[in-house]
Design a protein around this motif. Structure first.
Motif, PDB file in Angstrom:
ATOM      1  N   ASN A   1       0.806  -1.217   0.000  1.00 32.41           N
ATOM      2  CA  ASN A   1       0.000   0.000   0.000  1.00 32.41           C
ATOM      3  C   ASN A   1       0.840   1.268   0.000  1.00 32.41           C
ATOM      4  O   ASN A   1       0.381   2.332   0.395  1.00 32.41           O
ATOM      5  N   LYS A   2       2.089   1.142  -0.423  1.00 24.68           N
ATOM      6  CA  LYS A   2       2.960   2.308  -0.476  1.00 24.68           C
ATOM      7  C   LYS A   2       2.355   3.397  -1.345  1.00 24.68           C
ATOM      8  O   LYS A   2       2.518   4.585  -1.080  1.00 24.68           O
ATOM      9  N   TRP A   3       1.646   2.987  -2.371  1.00 22.87           N
ATOM     10  CA  TRP A   3       1.160   3.960  -3.351  1.00 22.87           C
ATOM     11  C   TRP A   3      -0.299   4.340  -3.104  1.00 22.87           C
ATOM     12  O   TRP A   3      -0.903   5.007  -3.918  1.00 22.87           O
ATOM     13  N   ALA A   4      -0.857   3.865  -1.997  1.00 22.20           N
ATOM     14  CA  ALA A   4      -2.227   4.211  -1.670  1.00 22.20           C
ATOM     15  C   ALA A   4      -2.253   5.504  -0.864  1.00 22.20           C
ATOM     16  O   ALA A   4      -1.249   6.142  -0.622  1.00 22.20           O
ATOM     17  N   GLY A   5      -3.439   5.867  -0.364  1.00 20.45           N
ATOM     18  CA  GLY A   5      -3.545   7.047   0.479  1.00 20.45           C
ATOM     19  C   GLY A   5      -3.604   8.307  -0.354  1.00 20.45           C
ATOM     20  O   GLY A   5      -4.108   8.337  -1.477  1.00 20.45           O
TER      21      GLY A   5
ATOM     22  N   GLN B   1      -2.790   8.431  -4.183  1.00 17.94           N
ATOM     23  CA  GLN B   1      -3.388   7.487  -5.117  1.00 17.94           C
ATOM     24  C   GLN B   1      -3.910   8.164  -6.386  1.00 17.94           C
ATOM     25  O   GLN B   1      -4.143   7.494  -7.384  1.00 17.94           O
ATOM     26  N   LYS B   2      -4.077   9.479  -6.378  1.00 19.26           N
ATOM     27  CA  LYS B   2      -4.540  10.163  -7.571  1.00 19.26           C
ATOM     28  C   LYS B   2      -3.391  10.473  -8.524  1.00 19.26           C
ATOM     29  O   LYS B   2      -3.625  10.876  -9.662  1.00 19.26           O
ATOM     30  N   GLN B   3      -2.173  10.316  -8.065  1.00 18.36           N
ATOM     31  CA  GLN B   3      -1.016  10.586  -8.914  1.00 18.36           C
ATOM     32  C   GLN B   3      -0.590   9.304  -9.621  1.00 18.36           C
ATOM     33  O   GLN B   3      -0.576   8.237  -9.037  1.00 18.36           O
ATOM     34  N   ARG B   4      -0.228   9.441 -10.894  1.00 19.62           N
ATOM     35  CA  ARG B   4       0.155   8.275 -11.665  1.00 19.62           C
ATOM     36  C   ARG B   4       1.634   7.955 -11.456  1.00 19.62           C
ATOM     37  O   ARG B   4       2.441   8.824 -11.170  1.00 19.62           O
ATOM     38  N   PHE B   5       1.956   6.672 -11.592  1.00 17.29           N
ATOM     39  CA  PHE B   5       3.350   6.269 -11.448  1.00 17.29           C
ATOM     40  C   PHE B   5       3.697   5.231 -12.501  1.00 17.29           C
ATOM     41  O   PHE B   5       2.845   4.526 -13.022  1.00 17.29           O
TER      42      PHE B   5
ATOM     43  N   ASN C   1       4.150 -12.298  -8.041  1.00 18.09           N
ATOM     44  CA  ASN C   1       3.058 -12.690  -7.147  1.00 18.09           C
ATOM     45  C   ASN C   1       3.273 -12.156  -5.741  1.00 18.09           C
ATOM     46  O   ASN C   1       2.328 -11.764  -5.045  1.00 18.09           O
ATOM     47  N   GLN C   2       4.526 -12.130  -5.294  1.00 19.53           N
ATOM     48  CA  GLN C   2       4.834 -11.615  -3.961  1.00 19.53           C
ATOM     49  C   GLN C   2       4.696 -10.099  -3.886  1.00 19.53           C
ATOM     50  O   GLN C   2       4.364  -9.547  -2.840  1.00 19.53           O
ATOM     51  N   MET C   3       4.951  -9.433  -4.992  1.00 26.63           N
ATOM     52  CA  MET C   3       5.012  -7.975  -4.973  1.00 26.63           C
ATOM     53  C   MET C   3       3.726  -7.296  -5.444  1.00 26.63           C
ATOM     54  O   MET C   3       3.547  -6.101  -5.233  1.00 26.63           O
ATOM     55  N   GLN C   4       2.834  -8.053  -6.038  1.00 25.73           N
ATOM     56  CA  GLN C   4       1.681  -7.444  -6.694  1.00 25.73           C
ATOM     57  C   GLN C   4       0.826  -6.616  -5.744  1.00 25.73           C
ATOM     58  O   GLN C   4       0.312  -5.558  -6.093  1.00 25.73           O
ATOM     59  N   ARG C   5       0.726  -7.083  -4.504  1.00 23.67           N
ATOM     60  CA  ARG C   5      -0.121  -6.366  -3.542  1.00 23.67           C
ATOM     61  C   ARG C   5       0.464  -5.004  -3.163  1.00 23.67           C
ATOM     62  O   ARG C   5      -0.225  -4.152  -2.613  1.00 23.67           O
ATOM     63  N   SER C   6       1.745  -4.808  -3.451  1.00 25.19           N
ATOM     64  CA  SER C   6       2.371  -3.529  -3.135  1.00 25.19           C
ATOM     65  C   SER C   6       2.004  -2.445  -4.139  1.00 25.19           C
ATOM     66  O   SER C   6       2.278  -1.271  -3.896  1.00 25.19           O
ATOM     67  N   PHE C   7       1.411  -2.838  -5.261  1.00 31.18           N
ATOM     68  CA  PHE C   7       1.047  -1.877  -6.297  1.00 31.18           C
ATOM     69  C   PHE C   7      -0.446  -2.011  -6.615  1.00 31.18           C
ATOM     70  O   PHE C   7      -0.823  -2.611  -7.613  1.00 31.18           O
ATOM     71  N   PRO C   8      -1.309  -1.478  -5.769  1.00 27.02           N
ATOM     72  CA  PRO C   8      -2.753  -1.626  -6.001  1.00 27.02           C
ATOM     73  C   PRO C   8      -3.186  -0.908  -7.278  1.00 27.02           C
ATOM     74  O   PRO C   8      -2.661   0.155  -7.621  1.00 27.02           O
ATOM     75  N   ASP C   9      -4.115  -1.509  -7.986  1.00 31.32           N
ATOM     76  CA  ASP C   9      -4.642  -0.920  -9.207  1.00 31.32           C
ATOM     77  C   ASP C   9      -5.720   0.092  -8.844  1.00 31.32           C
ATOM     78  O   ASP C   9      -6.826  -0.275  -8.449  1.00 31.32           O
ATOM     79  N   VAL C  10      -5.394   1.369  -8.944  1.00 35.93           N
ATOM     80  CA  VAL C  10      -6.360   2.422  -8.606  1.00 35.93           C
ATOM     81  C   VAL C  10      -6.990   3.008  -9.869  1.00 35.93           C
ATOM     82  O   VAL C  10      -7.645   4.053  -9.815  1.00 35.93           O
ATOM     83  N   ASN C  11      -6.759   2.332 -11.015  1.00 36.12           N
ATOM     84  CA  ASN C  11      -7.440   2.674 -12.260  1.00 36.12           C
ATOM     85  C   ASN C  11      -7.191   4.127 -12.675  1.00 36.12           C
ATOM     86  O   ASN C  11      -8.111   4.855 -13.017  1.00 36.12           O
ATOM     87  N   ASN C  12      -5.922   4.551 -12.619  1.00 30.94           N
ATOM     88  CA  ASN C  12      -5.614   5.924 -13.013  1.00 30.94           C
ATOM     89  C   ASN C  12      -4.535   5.989 -14.096  1.00 30.94           C
ATOM     90  O   ASN C  12      -3.918   7.030 -14.300  1.00 30.94           O
TER      91      ASN C  12
END
Length: 629
Positions: A18-22, A25-29, A43-54
């Motif tokens: 969730n590093k990129w949440a909060g 989350q409106k900023q693109r990376f 598979n181990q890292m995928q949860r660290s980059f949530p898809d916020v559809n931006n």
């Protein structure tokens, strides 16, 4: 925002969930994960980059098609084509002549050999870059370049990179070859010290500094790279090769090696192998998992050894006098030899690094000329003689001041000191010693018995050098402490028994990155961190080293004003049982991990997820750990 991570060879890569949440989350990376080797990494890292559809994207590069398809089965991987001849030649010559005009310096003879070398690389950019880098440090003559062409074994398909990397090893300076191969037997920090101590690693001036050559030679090396070195089919020179023995089947390889590391081989097997081998030429010997070697073991009689490491040695109360025949020994590491060393250790004229435990007698039996070689001494409860001068000593750990009323120790170049106070008058002696240590960067004082630390931090004379300070013990006049060394980056306190809030003093340390407060540091009820203070602090631990005492047994209120600890990333609170209300950290947006253990039930109730009265203070923190009694 653009982020680049080089992974490579299956090395572990951890990114905070969730590093990129909060608020961001409106900023693109765009995240680039470079050189992924294993299918399970994504598979181990995928949860660290949530898809916020931006519109954010993650780009993975890999040498393996299955890794790419596993990351996104619905997408067709883009396969980079190999370089054609023109592109390959351009890249090779660019690396071979990095600061020169290629046309002016590449003769027709070199150009012809360059084409042959280029074709051997098969269009692989890595092979071309490594080979070009090797050619760049060679003489620009056809004879030398043709020798490179003829040296390499190009017969097996798909081995271009492997052969070029092997050739790069061959081209290392003589003293660096064995240094590089130390990586196969040790972790980074152990490897560097031993490489220096066996005389293989040379540098000008301050060779023990933490930067410089340490990074240039060892940066980015991981276990799989080391395995590839060990498993090269091409056998490097026997005199420079490390042999890693884990069974009797390795005996024949061992017999031809001067540098051997045994892994989980029992002492009987080692003795049998040693007695029939050419051990008189042995230079380096390490044994991991060797616990009960007999006193007559051959490993104590290898007279040409430079490095002897019996890391897990146990149940040996004394060593044979024959060990004194190792007059070339530079690195000695033993564990639990808890009685004495033989007087023959006085023959160790070249010994630079000594790592021992509980040696009671004869450690300082070195001859005067032998003592001067010592650079790193880690011997628990060692008691140097009353008068001692070691001009080259850099590290001295677990030294006891003994029963002397005065000491005359001179260590003018000492960088790291760990000292034990066990008598009441020793504070004055220690203050006198510290005044002579102008280059000290790390100081650990252990006075956890009933004997006080009688020095005042305002008396520290080396404010411009000391980076790490650990004080375990109490100050009889602790409330008068007025100053800590201003350049501190790490501070640990325990058993200080301070009655006044220490934060007004500590928060002025503008370079402090890590602060650890352990047992009975502060006995008061309130604590305040002021606005704008602790500007560099990233890690704060208020914890316990044992379950018997609390770090702040009476603390009821802790206030953190807005703007304090602006860079705090990690906060741990353990066993502050009277703290009822958690400070407001909602404005500390840098906080990544927050850990609570053995806190009061009332506080835990207030911090209850979503429902607690103080939940809003920590809800922005990506990783929360709660552990109740």
């Amino acid at each position: 925002h653009f982020f680049f991570f080089h992974h490579g060879h299956g090395a572990q890569l951890f990114i905070q969930p969730n590093k990129w949440a909060g608020p961001q989350q409106k900023q693109r990376f765009l995240i680039v994960l470079d050189d992924i080797w294993r299918e399970d990494v994504w598979n181990q890292m995928q949860r660290s980059f949530p898809d916020v559809n931006n519109g954010s994207r993650v780009l993975i590069t890999t040498q393996f098609l299955n890794v790419a398809k596993g990351a996104n089965p619905r997408s067709t991987p883009y396969e980079l084509p190999l370089l054609n001849d023109n592109e390959s030649m351009k890249l090779l010559l660019k690396k071979a002549f990095p600061y020169e005009d290629t046309e002016a310096n590449c003769s027709s003879g070199l150009l012809d050999i360059s084409h042959q070398l280029m074709r051997k690389c098969g269009g692989l950019p890595l092979a071309l870059v490594v080979l070009g880098g090797l050619l760049s440090i060679k003489d620009k003559t056809p004879v030398v370049w043709r020798r490179v062409l003829e040296t390499m074994d190009w017969a097996a398909e798909g081995r271009e990179c492997q052969e070029i990397l092997a050739l790069s090893y061959e081209d290392l300076p003589y003293h660096m070859k064995s240094c590089f191969l130390y990586l196969g037997a040790y972790h980074h920090w152990q490897c560097v010290n031993q490489a220096m101590d066996c005389g293989r690693l040379h540098t000008t001036g301050r060779k023990e500094d933490h930067g410089g050559y340490r990074g240039s030679y060892f940066r980015g090396v991981d276990s799989e790279e080391l395995d590839s070195c060990k498993n090269q089919e091409k056998q490097w020179e026997c005199q420079e090769m490390w042999c890693l023995c884990s069974s009797e089947n390795d005996q024949q390889t061992y017999l031809a090696s001067r540098r051997v590391a045994f892994h989980n081989v029992n002492d009987t097997t080692i003795n049998e192998i040693s007695r029939v081998s050419t051990m008189h030429g042995q230079r380096n010997l390490m044994a991991f998992g060797l616990r009960y070697p007999p006193i007559d073991s051959p490993i104590f009689r290898f007279e040409l050894l430079r490095v002897l490491d019996l890391t897990e040695l146990t149940s040996v109360r004394r060593l044979p006098k024959e060990i004194g025949l190792m007059i070339h020994l530079r690195y000695l590491r033993l564990r639990d030899v808890d009685d004495l060393l033989p007087l023959s250790v006085g023959n160790f004229q070249s010994l630079e690094t000594v790592l021992l435990t509980q040696i009671k007698k004869h450690f300082w039996a070195f001859k005067s000329s032998s003592k001067q070689a010592l650079r790193h001494v880690q011997v628990k409860w060692c008691k140097p003689p009353q008068s001692l001068e070691l001009k080259n000593l850099l590290t001295l750990e677990y030294v006891a001041l003994g029963s002397y009323k005065t000491i005359n120790w001179r260590f003018p170049n000492l960088r790291k000191l760990k000292v034990e106070i066990n008598k009441e008058h020793q504070g004055t002696m220690l203050t006198h010693l510290l005044c002579e240590l102008d280059h000290l960067i790390s100081l650990f004082i252990d006075a956890t018995g009933d004997f006080p630390i009688e020095i005042n931090t305002k008396d520290f004379p080396f404010h411009n050098h000391l980076l790490s300070l650990t004080l375990y013990g109490f100050w009889p006049k602790g409330d008068t402490i007025s100053e800590f060394p201003t350049c501190l980056t790490k501070l640990e306190l325990s058993h200080s028994r301070l009655e006044q809030d220490p934060m007004p003093k500590l928060e002025r340390l503008q370079y402090l990155v890590t602060l650890k407060l352990f047992q009975n540091v502060y006995l008061g009820k309130t604590m305040v961190c002021s606005t704008g203070r602790f500007p560099s602090l990233k890690s704060l631990f208020i914890a316990v080293l044992s379950a018997s005492e609390d770090p702040m047994p009476n603390l009821e209120e802790w206030r953190v004003e807005r703007g304090a600890m602006a860079k705090l990333a990690f906060l741990t609170l353990i066993s502050c049982k009277k703290l009822k209300v958690f400070p407001d950290l909602q404005h500390v947006m840098s906080l990544q991990e927050l850990e609570f253990r053995h806190m009061s039930q009332e506080l835990m109730f207030r911090l209850q997820r979503k429902a607690g009265e103080d939940w809003y203070k920590i809800q922005h923190v990506p990783k929360l750990t709660f552990e109740e009694w």
